[in-house]
Design a protein around this motif. Structure first.
Motif, mmCIF file in Angstrom:
data_model
loop_
_atom_site.group_PDB
_atom_site.id
_atom_site.type_symbol
_atom_site.label_atom_id
_atom_site.label_comp_id
_atom_site.label_asym_id
_atom_site.label_seq_id
_atom_site.Cartn_x
_atom_site.Cartn_y
_atom_site.Cartn_z
ATOM 1 N N ALA A 115 -5.546 -5.917 7.430
ATOM 2 C CA ALA A 115 -5.143 -6.223 8.999
ATOM 3 C C ALA A 115 -5.742 -5.867 9.639
ATOM 4 O O ALA A 115 -5.731 -6.929 11.156
ATOM 5 C CB ALA A 115 -4.470 -4.324 9.327
ATOM 6 N N ALA A 150 -5.842 -1.666 2.993
ATOM 7 C CA ALA A 150 -5.068 -2.555 4.076
ATOM 8 C C ALA A 150 -5.671 -2.318 5.217
ATOM 9 O O ALA A 150 -5.324 -3.269 6.243
ATOM 10 C CB ALA A 150 -3.758 -1.765 3.496
ATOM 11 N N GLU A 151 -6.244 -1.207 5.985
ATOM 12 C CA GLU A 151 -7.119 -1.685 7.209
ATOM 13 C C GLU A 151 -7.977 -2.698 7.557
ATOM 14 O O GLU A 151 -8.365 -3.135 7.980
ATOM 15 C CB GLU A 151 -7.573 -0.566 7.665
ATOM 16 C CG GLU A 151 -6.853 0.217 8.146
ATOM 17 C CD GLU A 151 -7.106 2.116 7.857
ATOM 18 O OE1 GLU A 151 -6.725 2.850 8.719
ATOM 19 O OE2 GLU A 151 -8.138 2.211 7.447
ATOM 20 N N ARG A 163 -0.255 -4.236 10.066
ATOM 21 C CA ARG A 163 -0.442 -3.503 7.604
ATOM 22 C C ARG A 163 0.289 -4.085 7.251
ATOM 23 O O ARG A 163 0.245 -4.452 6.845
ATOM 24 C CB ARG A 163 -0.058 -2.028 8.153
ATOM 25 C CG ARG A 163 0.265 -1.924 7.053
ATOM 26 C CD ARG A 163 0.145 0.441 7.666
ATOM 27 N NE ARG A 163 0.516 1.060 6.121
ATOM 28 C CZ ARG A 163 -0.362 0.963 5.118
ATOM 29 N NH1 ARG A 163 -1.754 1.033 5.288
ATOM 30 N NH2 ARG A 163 -0.334 1.918 4.097
#
Length: 244
Positions: free
Chosen positions: A112, A108-109, A126
């Motif tokens: 993002a 996810a990071e 996020r």
């Protein structure tokens, strides 16, 4: 695909030479290409033909020696570094052959990151990243690190990162190279779906069956565009360098 829409990508008589003097390598020689919204163009050619160079120029990762590259009507060559970086973050999604995921960041990071670099708040970034991961069938895996994911899952993370936000141009450099056939087909389906939703796409591939997902195929040899919209049946002839 609309034939009257302004092209998202407009490459105009582009040359790219590496080095100088007798050692100079002419990677591209007078290549022109337009890609419209809703159009996926496959780029094929033998190793060293200029495919990856063309993709790097289209993505603003390199600059032409001569000619110009426009994305959404904006000439990349006149932009300063800050404005060029903004165009790359907001309008261009790039699926690298090497993936280029950051091992210290979760899935996810990683997805993002371009949003956060563009000033989107952490929570919003996020949320959009998790939605992009769900779109590539990685729902629930956002908190895993790259080394906790399979090769196919890592590739999907890279695709989610390229598609997150409002990307108008998606560039894919051999995105299925390290994947099994089933996962590779799934990757191409995702790319095709995003293009059908209105983005423009450029796919570098050496596989005729993958080029079959495209609306148009162009062939490069020795930095020159040797054919366009050719039937896929002529792929082997074009890549081998035999006369047509």
């Amino acid at each position: 695909m609309s034939g009257t829409a302004q092209p998202v990508l407009d490459v105009r008589d582009v040359h790219r030479t590496h080095g100088a003097g007798p050692a100079a390598v002419r990677a591209l020689r007078g290549v022109s290409l337009t890609v419209a919204p809703g159009e996926l163009v496959a780029v094929m050619g033998p190793s060293g033909s200029g495919k990856s160079t063309l993709l790097a120029l289209a993505g603003g990762l390199d600059s032409p020696t001569a000619g110009e590259v426009r994305v959404d009507g904006e000439c990349l060559g006149v932009l300063d570094r800050r404005r060029l970086a903004r165009v790359r973050r907001r309008r261009i999604g790039y699926i690298f052959q090497e993936l280029n995921l950051l091992g210290s960041l979760t899935a996810a990071e990683n997805v993002a990151l371009p949003l956060e670099l563009d000033g989107v708040g952490v929570r919003t970034a996020r949320r959009q990243a998790l939605a992009a991961l769900a779109e590539v069938e990685l729902d629930g895996l956002g908190d895993r690190f790259p080394d906790q994911l399979s090769g196919g899952q890592q590739q999907r993370v890279a695709i989610a990162r390229a598609l997150v936000g409002e990307r108008r141009l998606v560039l894919a450099d051999e995105p299925t190279g390290a994947l099994d056939s089933r996962t590779g087909e799934a990757v191409l389906h995702l790319l095709r779906r995003r293009v059908d939703a209105g983005a423009a796409g450029v796919l570098v591939t050496h596989e005729a069956r993958h080029a079959g997902w495209a609306d148009r195929v162009i062939f490069l040899r020795d930095g020159v565009l040797v054919d366009s919209t050719a039937p896929l049946g002529s792929v082997e002839q074009l890549l081998s360098g035999s006369p047509r």
